[in-house]
Design a protein around this motif. Structure first.
Motif, PDB file in Angstrom:
ATOM      1  N   PHE A  11       0.813  -1.210   0.000  1.00 56.04           N
ATOM      2  CA  PHE A  11       0.000   0.000   0.000  1.00 56.04           C
ATOM      3  C   PHE A  11       0.854   1.271   0.000  1.00 56.04           C
ATOM      4  N   ALA A  12       2.173   1.122   0.157  1.00 51.44           N
ATOM      5  CA  ALA A  12       3.036   2.303   0.193  1.00 51.44           C
ATOM      6  C   ALA A  12       4.386   1.964  -0.410  1.00 51.44           C
ATOM      7  N   PRO A  13       4.432   1.684  -1.725  1.00 56.21           N
ATOM      8  CA  PRO A  13       5.689   1.247  -2.341  1.00 56.21           C
ATOM      9  C   PRO A  13       6.789   2.291  -2.282  1.00 56.21           C
ATOM     10  N   ASN A  14       6.450   3.589  -2.256  1.00 61.17           N
ATOM     11  CA  ASN A  14       7.461   4.648  -2.274  1.00 61.17           C
ATOM     12  C   ASN A  14       7.561   5.377  -0.934  1.00 61.17           C
ATOM     13  N   LEU A  15       6.988   4.801   0.090  1.00 57.55           N
ATOM     14  CA  LEU A  15       6.969   5.465   1.393  1.00 57.55           C
ATOM     15  C   LEU A  15       8.332   5.390   2.072  1.00 57.55           C
ATOM     16  N   THR A  16       8.765   6.521   2.642  1.00 56.62           N
ATOM     17  CA  THR A  16       9.983   6.532   3.447  1.00 56.62           C
ATOM     18  C   THR A  16       9.644   6.009   4.837  1.00 56.62           C
ATOM     19  N   ILE A  17      10.259   4.900   5.224  1.00 55.88           N
ATOM     20  CA  ILE A  17       9.932   4.271   6.503  1.00 55.88           C
ATOM     21  C   ILE A  17      10.745   4.926   7.609  1.00 55.88           C
ATOM     22  N   ASP A  18      10.045   5.644   8.494  1.00 54.21           N
ATOM     23  CA  ASP A  18      10.685   6.293   9.631  1.00 54.21           C
ATOM     24  C   ASP A  18       9.650   6.396  10.743  1.00 54.21           C
ATOM     25  N   THR A  19       9.901   7.264  11.719  1.00 50.53           N
ATOM     26  CA  THR A  19       8.976   7.418  12.848  1.00 50.53           C
ATOM     27  C   THR A  19       8.023   8.593  12.667  1.00 50.53           C
ATOM     28  N   HIS A  20       7.997   9.192  11.473  1.00 50.70           N
ATOM     29  CA  HIS A  20       7.159  10.360  11.203  1.00 50.70           C
ATOM     30  C   HIS A  20       5.898   9.946  10.454  1.00 50.70           C
ATOM     31  N   PHE A  21       4.720  10.290  10.998  1.00 46.30           N
ATOM     32  CA  PHE A  21       3.450  10.014  10.329  1.00 46.30           C
ATOM     33  C   PHE A  21       3.188  11.157   9.353  1.00 46.30           C
ATOM     34  N   SER A  22       3.541  10.907   8.095  1.00 46.47           N
ATOM     35  CA  SER A  22       3.485  11.958   7.086  1.00 46.47           C
ATOM     36  C   SER A  22       2.189  11.874   6.284  1.00 46.47           C
ATOM     37  N   THR A  23       2.063  12.793   5.338  1.00 46.47           N
ATOM     38  CA  THR A  23       0.920  12.761   4.423  1.00 46.47           C
ATOM     39  C   THR A  23       0.923  11.464   3.615  1.00 46.47           C
ATOM     40  N   ALA A  24       2.111  11.002   3.226  1.00 49.45           N
ATOM     41  CA  ALA A  24       2.218   9.743   2.500  1.00 49.45           C
ATOM     42  C   ALA A  24       1.739   8.573   3.356  1.00 49.45           C
ATOM     43  N   THR A  25       2.023   8.642   4.650  1.00 52.31           N
ATOM     44  CA  THR A  25       1.538   7.601   5.554  1.00 52.31           C
ATOM     45  C   THR A  25       0.015   7.638   5.614  1.00 52.31           C
ATOM     46  N   TYR A  26      -0.543   8.849   5.695  1.00 57.24           N
ATOM     47  CA  TYR A  26      -2.000   9.034   5.747  1.00 57.24           C
ATOM     48  C   TYR A  26      -2.680   8.371   4.561  1.00 57.24           C
ATOM     49  N   TRP A  27      -2.169   8.598   3.343  1.00 57.04           N
ATOM     50  CA  TRP A  27      -2.799   8.037   2.153  1.00 57.04           C
ATOM     51  C   TRP A  27      -2.569   6.529   2.064  1.00 57.04           C
ATOM     52  N   ALA A  28      -1.446   6.061   2.556  1.00 58.49           N
ATOM     53  CA  ALA A  28      -1.209   4.613   2.581  1.00 58.49           C
ATOM     54  C   ALA A  28      -2.193   3.917   3.523  1.00 58.49           C
ATOM     55  N   VAL A  29      -2.453   4.562   4.671  1.00 58.82           N
ATOM     56  CA  VAL A  29      -3.431   4.008   5.612  1.00 58.82           C
ATOM     57  C   VAL A  29      -4.813   3.967   4.971  1.00 58.82           C
ATOM     58  N   ARG A  30      -5.186   4.987   4.256  1.00 58.94           N
ATOM     59  CA  ARG A  30      -6.487   5.015   3.588  1.00 58.94           C
ATOM     60  C   ARG A  30      -6.609   3.885   2.556  1.00 58.94           C
ATOM     61  N   ARG A  31      -5.539   3.667   1.791  1.00 52.69           N
ATOM     62  CA  ARG A  31      -5.572   2.575   0.809  1.00 52.69           C
ATOM     63  C   ARG A  31      -5.740   1.214   1.497  1.00 52.69           C
ATOM     64  N   TRP A  32      -5.030   1.035   2.608  1.00 57.07           N
ATOM     65  CA  TRP A  32      -5.159  -0.211   3.371  1.00 57.07           C
ATOM     66  C   TRP A  32      -6.575  -0.372   3.928  1.00 57.07           C
ATOM     67  N   GLN A  33      -7.129   0.676   4.491  1.00 56.92           N
ATOM     68  CA  GLN A  33      -8.467   0.607   5.054  1.00 56.92           C
ATOM     69  C   GLN A  33      -9.505   0.298   3.981  1.00 56.92           C
ATOM     70  N   SER A  34      -9.361   0.918   2.815  1.00 57.13           N
ATOM     71  CA  SER A  34     -10.297   0.677   1.735  1.00 57.13           C
ATOM     72  C   SER A  34     -10.244  -0.776   1.273  1.00 57.13           C
ATOM     73  N   ALA A  35      -9.030  -1.309   1.124  1.00 53.98           N
ATOM     74  CA  ALA A  35      -8.874  -2.693   0.677  1.00 53.98           C
ATOM     75  C   ALA A  35      -9.350  -3.688   1.724  1.00 53.98           C
ATOM     76  N   SER A  36      -9.308  -3.285   3.004  1.00 56.07           N
ATOM     77  CA  SER A  36      -9.703  -4.178   4.097  1.00 56.07           C
ATOM     78  C   SER A  36     -11.152  -3.981   4.519  1.00 56.07           C
ATOM     79  N   HIS A  37     -11.903  -3.125   3.772  1.00 55.18           N
ATOM     80  CA  HIS A  37     -13.321  -2.847   4.070  1.00 55.18           C
ATOM     81  C   HIS A  37     -13.499  -2.281   5.472  1.00 55.18           C
ATOM     82  N   LEU A  38     -12.583  -1.397   5.852  1.00 57.15           N
ATOM     83  CA  LEU A  38     -12.661  -0.689   7.124  1.00 57.15           C
ATOM     84  C   LEU A  38     -13.102   0.744   6.865  1.00 57.15           C
TER      85      LEU A  38
END
Length: 243
Positions: A11-38
């Motif tokens: 859900f986040a192929p280009n996401l920089t993995i760190d301890t910061h909840f960024s805008t990219a993290t926000y959209w990755a979470v939304r994609r995961w929630q949508s795919a998981s019917h949450l």
């Protein structure tokens, strides 16, 4: 952990993995929630996700769809993806076991795999009453049953073709002797007054040799012996097959 999981799930192929909840993290979470019917919110409420140290395979669902979930109830349980065997041992056998010790596991098709003791339970568990089934009242279990300790064994190599919960045989070496003479267990003959003997045979004659018996290798079907005149390579008599 959240960003690592989102990346690993795709859900986040280009996401920089760190301890910061960024805008990219926000959209990755939304994609995961949508795919998981949450509910698609872009945030993860405390308790909604559980992080495990390694990949977990869902083994079974403990509740049915539509069933009410009580606080603390187990919804589903899983296991690691590595092949493993669980067995129950008598607590009296534990002093001879060590985590990391090698064992032999015989699969349902007769193939033997090398295994290693991964964990040894710290608490003895009461054996289930024989026969199972419901029913009220007390009485407890069968008094002849012995509490056991769960032991987990990991198996090396790839295993396929067997269903979960398939029965296997585990051989644990409790003691070993090197450089000894051994004969098939079936070659041992009881003698009057106690003890054993073997019959040593050559091309022209046989002789009965009284032996002292040491360790038994039940997996290989061998017994350690000592006796006058016994040497490696001699032939000993065993019962005829089917006798």
């Amino acid at each position: 952990q959240l960003e690592t999981s989102l990346h690993g799930l795709g859900f986040a192929p280009n996401l920089t993995i760190d301890t910061h909840f960024s805008t990219a993290t926000y959209w990755a979470v939304r994609r995961w929630q949508s795919a998981s019917h949450l509910p698609v919110t872009g945030s993860v409420p405390l308790g909604q996700a559980v992080f495990a140290p390694t990949a977990v395979r869902i083994e079974a669902n403990d509740l049915k769809v539509g069933e009410q979930v009580q606080p603390g109830a187990v919804v589903e349980h899983g296991s690691g993806r590595a092949a493993a065997v669980t067995t129950q041992l008598d607590p009296a056998e534990l002093p001879s076991l060590k985590v990391g010790e090698h064992v032999r596991v015989t699969l349902p098709d007769g193939k033997v795999k090398r295994g290693r003791i991964a964990t040894v339970g710290a608490v003895a568990q009461d054996a289930s009453p024989a026969g199972g089934g419901g029913g009220g009242g007390g009485g407890g279990g069968n008094p002849d049953e012995v509490a056991t300790v769960p032991v987990t064994i990991t198996i090396g190599g790839r295993i396929s073709g067997f269903l979960d919960q398939a029965q296997v045989q585990v051989a644990i070496t409790r003691e070993s002797h090197k450089g000894v003479l051994a004969v098939p267990i079936t070659a041992l003959r009881g003698v009057v007054g106690g003890g054993y003997e073997v019959i040593v045979a050559n091309a022209t004659k046989t002789r009965h040799v009284r032996v002292d018996v040491g360790l038994f290798d039940e997996t290989a079907g061998l017994a350690e012996v000592q006796g006058p005149g016994l040497t490696a390579g001699q032939r000993v008599e065993v019962p005829r097959e089917g006798a």
